[in-house]
Write a protein that holds these residues in place. Sequence first.
Motif, PDB file in Angstrom:
ATOM      1  N   UNK A  76       1.958 -35.590  43.369  1.00  0.00           N
ATOM      2  CA  UNK A  76       2.519 -35.284  44.686  1.00  0.00           C
ATOM      3  C   UNK A  76       3.394 -34.043  44.630  1.00  0.00           C
ATOM      4  N   UNK A  77       4.218 -33.940  43.571  1.00  0.00           N
ATOM      5  CA  UNK A  77       5.095 -32.768  43.462  1.00  0.00           C
ATOM      6  C   UNK A  77       4.279 -31.491  43.284  1.00  0.00           C
ATOM      7  N   UNK A  78       3.189 -31.559  42.499  1.00  0.00           N
ATOM      8  CA  UNK A  78       2.336 -30.380  42.302  1.00  0.00           C
ATOM      9  C   UNK A  78       1.704 -29.945  43.623  1.00  0.00           C
ATOM     10  N   UNK A  79       1.278 -30.930  44.426  1.00  0.00           N
ATOM     11  CA  UNK A  79       0.688 -30.591  45.718  1.00  0.00           C
ATOM     12  C   UNK A  79       1.722 -29.918  46.626  1.00  0.00           C
ATOM     13  N   UNK A  80       2.938 -30.455  46.630  1.00  0.00           N
ATOM     14  CA  UNK A  80       3.987 -29.855  47.454  1.00  0.00           C
ATOM     15  C   UNK A  80       4.352 -28.474  46.941  1.00  0.00           C
ATOM     16  N   UNK A  81       4.367 -28.308  45.598  1.00  0.00           N
ATOM     17  CA  UNK A  81       4.675 -26.995  45.034  1.00  0.00           C
ATOM     18  C   UNK A  81       3.605 -25.979  45.425  1.00  0.00           C
ATOM     19  N   UNK A  82       2.328 -26.418  45.418  1.00  0.00           N
ATOM     20  CA  UNK A  82       1.244 -25.524  45.826  1.00  0.00           C
ATOM     21  C   UNK A  82       1.336 -25.166  47.304  1.00  0.00           C
ATOM     22  N   UNK A  83       1.924 -26.066  48.105  1.00  0.00           N
ATOM     23  CA  UNK A  83       2.081 -25.794  49.540  1.00  0.00           C
ATOM     24  C   UNK A  83       3.270 -24.902  49.843  1.00  0.00           C
ATOM     25  N   UNK A  84       4.039 -24.515  48.813  1.00  0.00           N
ATOM     26  CA  UNK A  84       5.149 -23.588  49.025  1.00  0.00           C
ATOM     27  C   UNK A  84       6.527 -24.193  48.951  1.00  0.00           C
ATOM     28  N   UNK A  85       6.635 -25.493  48.715  1.00  0.00           N
ATOM     29  CA  UNK A  85       7.944 -26.124  48.589  1.00  0.00           C
ATOM     30  C   UNK A  85       8.426 -25.963  47.150  1.00  0.00           C
ATOM     31  N   UNK A  86       9.129 -24.869  46.896  1.00  0.00           N
ATOM     32  CA  UNK A  86       9.563 -24.557  45.541  1.00  0.00           C
ATOM     33  C   UNK A  86      10.766 -25.368  45.107  1.00  0.00           C
ATOM     34  N   UNK A  87      11.392 -26.082  46.014  1.00  0.00           N
ATOM     35  CA  UNK A  87      12.565 -26.880  45.644  1.00  0.00           C
ATOM     36  C   UNK A  87      12.208 -28.320  45.263  1.00  0.00           C
ATOM     37  N   UNK A  88      10.919 -28.637  45.206  1.00  0.00           N
ATOM     38  CA  UNK A  88      10.517 -30.003  44.874  1.00  0.00           C
ATOM     39  C   UNK A  88      10.769 -30.254  43.394  1.00  0.00           C
ATOM     40  N   UNK A  89      11.256 -31.483  43.084  1.00  0.00           N
ATOM     41  CA  UNK A  89      11.510 -31.887  41.701  1.00  0.00           C
ATOM     42  C   UNK A  89      11.092 -33.346  41.544  1.00  0.00           C
ATOM     43  N   UNK A  90      10.801 -33.742  40.295  1.00  0.00           N
ATOM     44  CA  UNK A  90      10.460 -35.137  40.011  1.00  0.00           C
ATOM     45  C   UNK A  90      11.582 -35.731  39.167  1.00  0.00           C
ATOM     46  N   UNK A  91      11.883 -37.031  39.374  1.00  0.00           N
ATOM     47  CA  UNK A  91      12.942 -37.661  38.565  1.00  0.00           C
ATOM     48  C   UNK A  91      12.527 -37.766  37.104  1.00  0.00           C
ATOM     49  N   UNK A  92      13.492 -37.591  36.218  1.00  0.00           N
ATOM     50  CA  UNK A  92      13.263 -37.643  34.776  1.00  0.00           C
ATOM     51  C   UNK A  92      14.123 -38.753  34.198  1.00  0.00           C
ATOM     52  N   UNK A  93      13.490 -39.636  33.456  1.00  0.00           N
ATOM     53  CA  UNK A  93      14.229 -40.723  32.820  1.00  0.00           C
ATOM     54  C   UNK A  93      13.630 -41.076  31.475  1.00  0.00           C
ATOM     55  N   UNK A  94      14.451 -41.298  30.466  1.00  0.00           N
ATOM     56  CA  UNK A  94      13.969 -41.664  29.148  1.00  0.00           C
ATOM     57  C   UNK A  94      13.575 -40.450  28.325  1.00  0.00           C
ATOM     58  N   UNK A  95      12.980 -40.707  27.190  1.00  0.00           N
ATOM     59  CA  UNK A  95      12.600 -39.630  26.276  1.00  0.00           C
ATOM     60  C   UNK A  95      11.141 -39.662  25.908  1.00  0.00           C
ATOM     61  N   UNK A  96      10.304 -40.303  26.729  1.00  0.00           N
ATOM     62  CA  UNK A  96       8.884 -40.407  26.419  1.00  0.00           C
ATOM     63  C   UNK A  96       8.165 -39.103  26.725  1.00  0.00           C
TER      64      UNK A  96
END
Length: 593
Positions: free
Chosen positions: A330-350
């Motif tokens: 979903x974030x990649x699709x939004x980034x491709x649509x021009x939303x450069x401020x999109x981020x995904x949550x990061x948790x853990x060390x996997x």
Amino acid sequence: MSFRLRIFMLVMIVAVTAIGATAWLTLSLTSREVERSQRASVQHQTTIVDAVQRFGLLRGRWPGLDRVVAGLATATRLHIQLRTGDGLVLVDSDTMQGRPSGPVQGAALGVDARPALSPRIAAAADRLTEPGASGVVSPELADPGAPPVRLGYKPVTPRDLFGAEPTDDIFGSPPALMVRQAAQYRAALIAVRCIDEKAATGDPALLIDKAPYLTGEQVTRNPECVKEAVLKVVTDEEWINGVWATYSQCERAGSPEGNNSCLYSSFTRAVTAASAVPLQLLLGPRTDTDGVGSLGRPAAFGAAGLVAVALVGTALIARRVSRPVRRLTEASRELADGRLDVRVPVGGGSELARLSASFNAMAEALQRSEERQRRLVADVAHEMRTPLSNLRGYLEGLSDGVVQPSRELFASLHEETLLQRRILDDLQVLALAEAGDLNYTTAPVDLADLVSGGATAHRVVAADAGVALTVDAPAPVWVDADPDRLRQVLGNLLSNAIRYTDRDGHVLLRVRAEGTEAVLTVQDNGVGIAPGDLSRVFDRFWRADPARQRATGGTGLGLTIAHRIVTDHGGRIEVTSRQHLGTTFTVRLPGRP
């Protein structure tokens, strides 16, 4: 714990659980089957022995026994194996049912299909040996040299053998009755086989298992077969003499158990030739190959447990994998649509967490690049707007006659034109450098000599600005570099130092070798840079003092170009500054061995 390790551990848990459950099921089912077979063996062994013995007794041989054993194995759920005395396997229920022959347990049980001596004859012998009893068993037996007693003094007929039992002292004596019963059994087997040949039933068997072994109806309805059988037996003098000889020897030897022992042993010898050979019966658990259905409830519970573990493990893996992947998608699709401020949550060390962090870093870099691009366009527009507006105003004034042409006016307009040209040239150089298309001609260069020559070229500018310029390069320091590009870097750094240093200030150029690096330092005691602006020093069109930069004609791209050239040479450029005290730029390049 990494994602790979979690998958490995989950697979190991499932594998260990499966192996453990399989081992437990195997041991449990084997133990249960052994216990069941032992109980079944004890419970059914009498039934099996009786059935096999009766089959052999009624037929005098074993052909057809496999049908009986198959039925017994199905009814008792046991592995039944019958062997001869020399170990030859005669019948095996597992083999008959198309399964590998399974193990057998315990000691073998004897199966003796020979008929038993009538208890009435043994009782009569007991009465003759009681104290006070008169008479002897047989007159001939009183004289060991006398001939053995025959079955009769006249030819024996079927009525004599299968008729009423004699009661006289000779033919009604226990030994004679014993011989008569053995003869009845032999004759009965011969008769039923003759009867079966005529009737073609395929199963010649006696109807009763006790003397006289033939029913009255059989004797009456089949006189020829009965007569033939009786004649064959009573004329077999060798057999009859052998029976009497066995009995006589036993009685003369004086058996401690009395006459009964001699009667039993003699009778057994008499019927052995006509009877089925004794067998050894061995029992064991049946080797079922009926699939999962034969495993019973423990197997069902174990299989259900394994399926549950596998489902839960698969669900956990699918959830751990699909959720981050779905977010990244979903974030990649939004980034491709021009939303450069999109981020995904990061948790853990996997690995998935690191992938999410890498995606966020990429999005951050794209956003910064987009912002730099917008700032570049805005800065270029701003840098070009002021001089172009000045040119336009003066040209319109000259056209309208408002402004009078003069040499000074044309010189100012020419200066503005040169500034625009310098901005365009610097932009072109920067674009080539960032695209990797800036050409470098590498050669051995003495950095100390290059710095000394560059300082000489800028001494006039420094003197006009009232700034003292000093060079500290006591020894050659060699590098592999493009000398023209290094002069460009030095020119940008030295021009900035002179530009931002007040009159009576000082600029120091120093060249030295530090380990494997060649170090160039440009130090001034000028206006300095605010701490918050140090990170922006190498940005495009950034100026520490825009008014001062404009006054001296800088483009705001020199430090950006210098940074790119030094980076392309495998080096780095650093800046330290204290506001109102001065700034130091340090260029570090790989030294030439």
